[in-house]
Design a protein around this motif. Sequence first.
Motif, PDB file in Angstrom:
ATOM      1  N   LYS A 179       0.800  -1.220   0.000  1.00 54.63           N
ATOM      2  CA  LYS A 179       0.000   0.000   0.000  1.00 54.63           C
ATOM      3  C   LYS A 179       0.845   1.287   0.000  1.00 54.63           C
ATOM      4  O   LYS A 179       0.565   2.205  -0.758  1.00 54.63           O
ATOM      5  N   PHE A 180       1.872   1.314   0.857  1.00 52.17           N
ATOM      6  CA  PHE A 180       2.643   2.549   0.959  1.00 52.17           C
ATOM      7  C   PHE A 180       3.156   3.028  -0.408  1.00 52.17           C
ATOM      8  O   PHE A 180       2.943   4.182  -0.777  1.00 52.17           O
ATOM      9  N   SER A 201      -9.223   3.227   6.586  1.00 47.26           N
ATOM     10  CA  SER A 201      -7.928   3.872   6.878  1.00 47.26           C
ATOM     11  C   SER A 201      -8.075   5.341   7.215  1.00 47.26           C
ATOM     12  O   SER A 201      -7.420   5.844   8.119  1.00 47.26           O
ATOM     13  N   SER A 208      -0.763   1.587   8.678  1.00 48.82           N
ATOM     14  CA  SER A 208       0.511   0.886   8.699  1.00 48.82           C
ATOM     15  C   SER A 208       0.935   0.517  10.121  1.00 48.82           C
ATOM     16  O   SER A 208       1.548  -0.522  10.343  1.00 48.82           O
ATOM     17  N   GLN A 257      -2.686   6.511   6.167  1.00 54.30           N
ATOM     18  CA  GLN A 257      -1.654   5.504   5.926  1.00 54.30           C
ATOM     19  C   GLN A 257      -0.851   5.248   7.197  1.00 54.30           C
ATOM     20  O   GLN A 257      -0.479   4.116   7.493  1.00 54.30           O
ATOM     21  N   TYR A 290       3.634  11.778   6.033  1.00 61.02           N
ATOM     22  CA  TYR A 290       3.409  10.452   6.598  1.00 61.02           C
ATOM     23  C   TYR A 290       4.362  10.191   7.774  1.00 61.02           C
ATOM     24  O   TYR A 290       3.943   9.780   8.861  1.00 61.02           O
TER      25      TYR A 290
END
Length: 453
Positions: free
Chosen positions: A34-35, A391, A234, A230, A51
Amino acid sequence: MAGVRTSIHGEWSSKLAFVLAATGSAVGLGNIWKFPYVAGQNGGGAFVLIYVACVAIIGVPIMMAEVMLGRRGRQSPINTMRTLAAEEGRSPRWGLLGWMGVLAGFLILSFYSVIAGWALAYVFRTAAGLFDGATADFTAQVFSNLISDPEKLIAWHTLFLIMTMVVVARGVAAGLETAVRFLMPGLFVLLLLLVGYAMAEGQFVHGLQFLFAPDFGKVTPEVILMAMGQAFFSLSLGMGAIMIYGSYLPHDASIARTSIAVASADTLVALIAGLAIFPVVFEYGLQPNAGPGLIFQTLPIAFGQMPGGAFFGTLFFILLVFAAWTSAISLVEPAVAWLVENRGHTRVYAAVVCGMLTWFVGLGTVFSFNLWSDYRLFGRTFFDLLDYLTSNIMLPIGGLLIAIFAGWLMKERSVKEELKMDDSLGYRLWRFLVRYITPVGVGLVFLNVIEVI
Ligand code: PHE
């Protein structure tokens, strides 16, 4: 009284076991799949910087708060929140925070399992030597063949969910500890190998610039929301995964140190994954904003070109599946623990029920890539909508409420007793972040986005 509470589900064998399990939860598809694609869609550098800032000033304090609540409550997040709210003289409705987490966990796992299924499929495709000498067109074709076939996707999704539920049914501690201890370092080494390839053969400098040279012209409220979302995703924050793992943490472990270790490892893996992928993206003229297929279209090119690529590629996808596996387990653990505590079910029964429910919701994600790919709800496919909702909305709201509870509603004495940080500088910094910066930060990001809509 809180000091003597123990969990009926067991305890980690050591502090290290907790760090490993929490890292296992945090490091997963979020870092490697995803990142890179979200960073790619949001313009790179500035997104990455925001982020990392979110991880440091919002993520770490919330992670500490979540572990702290978990260790004090020692039950499923729903019951932990109810118990602690009662102890602190607050409304029993705080249990709803646990419920929202359970729901978020289900929704995330429903698409997570489909994507982990892609990784499973790629283990076999790579092992068969399919990508030897592959071009960008070819890997794009292979990817599109896979996702356009609902039956295949359902088969892989089913297999991954069964794998997950088998471990959950047996109890977390046993398998998880060893898996994380050996496999995480393996994954890390392979990522470094890929970075080596990217340095030698890809447009490394271009990739580096894309990831780390911020272009603030590209920053919109939406980009900030995506970066914050994110960070939550994460780090596995805001839905109770870290809280339940905290509930199995021995009393003598330092919450601050373990949280910082987990967050650092998680961020490092994401950045390294980005370094492995973008040089290849630019070398082969691919688009950084290609979306969820990004790693599945780029890494096979690298494996197809490097010596021994079929071997390393197979190993890489196996380890990616393991990383996803250890995260998936933590997504259902809060629900399973609640079913055991409140309904008296066995873990096996609880795992089967949760697995079936998740499987069914996961079909929506499967069809998002083929049968339903033209349908849009709020301008998004079913998969995109789930991903966005969890998210960017549910996890940050969960985190916000955790911060408010730990920072404002718990008695400071209880917090200090559990964090065991006395009145140190670290403690005061944490308290400041959790009381002011985190709630204001999350709140501002939300307000900005609402204004834009
Ligand atoms: N952190 C996991 C990953 O990056 C996903 C996850 C989110 C796991 C929320 C648990 C809770 O892949």
